[in-house]
Design a protein around this motif. Structure first.
Motif, PDB file in Angstrom:
ATOM      1  N   TYR A   1      -7.963   7.165   1.229  1.00  0.00           N
ATOM      2  CA  TYR A   1      -6.519   7.382   1.402  1.00  0.00           C
ATOM      3  C   TYR A   1      -5.939   7.695   0.026  1.00  0.00           C
TER       4      TYR A   1
ATOM      5  N   VAL B   1       0.848  -1.203   0.000  1.00  0.00           N
ATOM      6  CA  VAL B   1       0.000   0.000   0.000  1.00  0.00           C
ATOM      7  C   VAL B   1       0.880   1.249   0.000  1.00  0.00           C
ATOM      8  N   THR B   2       0.293   2.331  -0.489  1.00  0.00           N
ATOM      9  CA  THR B   2       1.015   3.598  -0.628  1.00  0.00           C
ATOM     10  C   THR B   2       1.701   4.079   0.658  1.00  0.00           C
TER      11      THR B   2
ATOM     12  N   ALA C   1       2.179  -0.618  -4.902  1.00  0.00           N
ATOM     13  CA  ALA C   1       1.387   0.571  -4.577  1.00  0.00           C
ATOM     14  C   ALA C   1       1.204   1.484  -5.797  1.00  0.00           C
ATOM     15  N   GLY C   2       0.152   2.350  -5.761  1.00  0.00           N
ATOM     16  CA  GLY C   2      -0.245   3.046  -6.985  1.00  0.00           C
ATOM     17  C   GLY C   2      -0.540   4.535  -6.917  1.00  0.00           C
TER      18      GLY C   2
ATOM     19  N   PRO D   1      -8.905  -1.073  -2.729  1.00  0.00           N
ATOM     20  CA  PRO D   1      -7.629  -1.739  -2.979  1.00  0.00           C
ATOM     21  C   PRO D   1      -7.795  -3.259  -3.081  1.00  0.00           C
ATOM     22  N   ALA D   2      -6.830  -3.899  -3.740  1.00  0.00           N
ATOM     23  CA  ALA D   2      -6.795  -5.359  -3.845  1.00  0.00           C
ATOM     24  C   ALA D   2      -7.110  -5.951  -2.473  1.00  0.00           C
TER      25      ALA D   2
ATOM     26  N   ASP E   1      -9.151  -2.939  -9.932  1.00  0.00           N
ATOM     27  CA  ASP E   1      -8.903  -3.507  -8.605  1.00  0.00           C
ATOM     28  C   ASP E   1     -10.153  -4.205  -8.056  1.00  0.00           C
TER      29      ASP E   1
HETATM   30  C1  PHB Z   1      -2.097   1.534  -2.833  1.00  0.00           C
HETATM   31  O1  PHB Z   1      -2.175   1.598  -1.592  1.00  0.00           O
HETATM   32  O2  PHB Z   1      -1.375   2.290  -3.481  1.00  0.00           O
HETATM   33  C2  PHB Z   1      -2.925   0.516  -3.534  1.00  0.00           C
HETATM   34  C3  PHB Z   1      -3.166  -0.711  -2.943  1.00  0.00           C
HETATM   35  C4  PHB Z   1      -3.952  -1.654  -3.607  1.00  0.00           C
HETATM   36  C5  PHB Z   1      -4.489  -1.350  -4.846  1.00  0.00           C
HETATM   37  C6  PHB Z   1      -4.245  -0.122  -5.450  1.00  0.00           C
HETATM   38  C7  PHB Z   1      -3.464   0.817  -4.788  1.00  0.00           C
HETATM   39  O3  PHB Z   1      -5.267  -2.263  -5.470  1.00  0.00           O
END
Ligand code: PHB
Length: 393
Positions: free
Chosen positions: A172, A104-105, A127-128, A226-227, A254
């Motif tokens: 978030y 996660v970010t 993370a994205g 998120p996933a 996702d």
């Molecule tokens: C993220 O926290 O950056 C994140 C996590 C899971 C996802 C996409 C972004 O599917």
């Protein structure tokens, strides 16, 4: 002399005296510390990523440019303070040459100053949020950004009769990126966001938020979770009967994650999302990837997080080939910039200016194939750079 000084000395010997130092240099393993959520709500990301790392090494061997690759996997439970503590231990005690992973970010961001200080690459494979790569000149990304998928999604929605949308995102950083980039592009295309809803990242109960969305009577809900959270979201969407009143789900892929898609039931057939990876992607390389991945993991299907890890390993291997096994962080980052290759997801490259990934984004529809649910790709947006960073230029 500590090990790092020893390495530097050996490398200098190599440069000055030809082969004299080769043995000692070559015998030293390249150590990569992967920090991933192996427990807690994000554990599917850890499980998928580790399976992909193992597959890559089984296919490509564990030696590059004469040096053994040693992967150390550590569980941070997706808790940023834990990621930071683990990163410190890996740098100081294990003397890793690279850090990688980050489910996660907030975990990727927590480690950025440490990578800068230690001058070692931080390879973000999961993370994205757009901003991540700007937090250290040592960060390189093989995952994705949310805007990469949401901007094409907004274009598709605008062109396909969707006019009123309720936006629903995890509260978030990546959720905020998804919400903003969808809103900007969709309204530019003449669409209307009639309500913007954010729910907590931890243990969300989607039901009350879905009721609010239903009451607003949109044509579609744009969703980012998120996933790991796609299955409960879709379950509650269906339980509340949003599909029965004609509300569609759209969003980055996702939510229809390959890891859980098959268990969602036939009611999700027809759902359209935009994403960079589908296990159904039509290419010889992906067919091989999916079949070998499933074989090695009791039938578990690779998801988008797995390809981030698989391509992360590829990037590490190719960078080490270019540096001839030299693990100097600046040289590794320089070697990673501009690399291009075919991934199971399609053609990808590392933008030399931003160190972020450039990739195709596909519009996909859930369909049943051979008795299983898949995201079937039907349109391609080519070579997409992170739109948020592109807009800052
Ligand atoms: C993220 O926290 O950056 C994140 C996590 C899971 C996802 C996409 C972004 O599917």
């Amino acid at each position: 002399m500590d090990r790092r000084q020893f390495l530097t000395t050996t490398a200098a010997t190599l440069a000055a005296g030809g082969l004299a130092g080769t043995q000692a240099f070559a015998a030293d393993p390249v150590k990569i510390g992967f920090i991933l959520p192996m427990t807690g709500p994000q554990q599917s990301t850890g499980r998928e990523t580790v399976a992909a790392i193992k597959l890559y090494m089984a296919q490509h061997g564990d030696t590059v440019a004469g040096r053994k690759i040693e992967v150390i996997i550590k569980d941070d439970g997706a808790v940023p303070d834990t990621s930071k503590r683990i990163a410190q231990e890996l740098i100081v005690n294990e003397k890793v040459h690279m850090l990688a992973g980050f489910g996660v970010t907030p975990c990727a961001l927590a480690v950025a100053p440490l990578a800068t200080e230690a001058k070692i690459p931080e390879l973000v494979t999961a993370a994205g949020t757009s901003i991540i790569t700007e937090r250290s000149p040592y960060i390189v990304r093989t995952s994705f950004t949310l805007a990469q998928s949401t901007v094409p999604m907004a274009d598709w929605a605008g062109q396909n009769g969707i006019k009123k949308v309720v936006s629903m995102v995890s509260d978030y950083a990546p959720g905020v990126d998804a919400e903003a980039s969808f809103r900007d592009q969709f309204t530019k295309n003449g669409g209307q966001i009639i309500e913007s809803i954010r729910f907590p990242l931890a243990n969300p109960d989607f039901a009350p938020f879905l009721q609010r969305a239903k009451d607003a009577k949109p044509g579609a809900i744009f969703v980012f979770v998120p996933a790991g959270q796609g299955a409960p979201f879709v379950k509650q969407f269906l339980e509340r009967g949003l599909d029965k009143v004609g509300i569609k789900i759209i969003g980055p892929g996702d939510v229809t994650d390959d890891d859980v898609l098959n268990g969602m039931g036939d009611q999700v057939i027809g759902t359209v999302t935009a994403h960079f990876y589908s296990a159904d992607h039509e290419s010889a390389l992906n067919k091989k990837y999916v079949s070998e991945f499933e074989k090695a993991n009791n039938g578990m299907r690779p998801n988008f997080m797995s390809v981030g890890g698989y391509d992360g390993m590829h990037l590490i291997y190719e960078a080490l080939k270019k540096t001839n096994g030299d693990t100097n962080g600046d040289k590794l980052v320089a070697a990673m910039k501009g690399l291009k290759w075919e991934s199971p997801r399609g053609p990808i490259s590392i933008d030399p200016d931003t160190r972020d990934i450039v990739q195709n984004v596909y519009i996909r529809k859930v369909e049943k194939k051979n008795g299983q649910l898949y995201n079937v790709e039907f349109a391609t947006f080519k070579d997409i750079k992170d739109p948020i960073k592109a807009a800052k230029k």
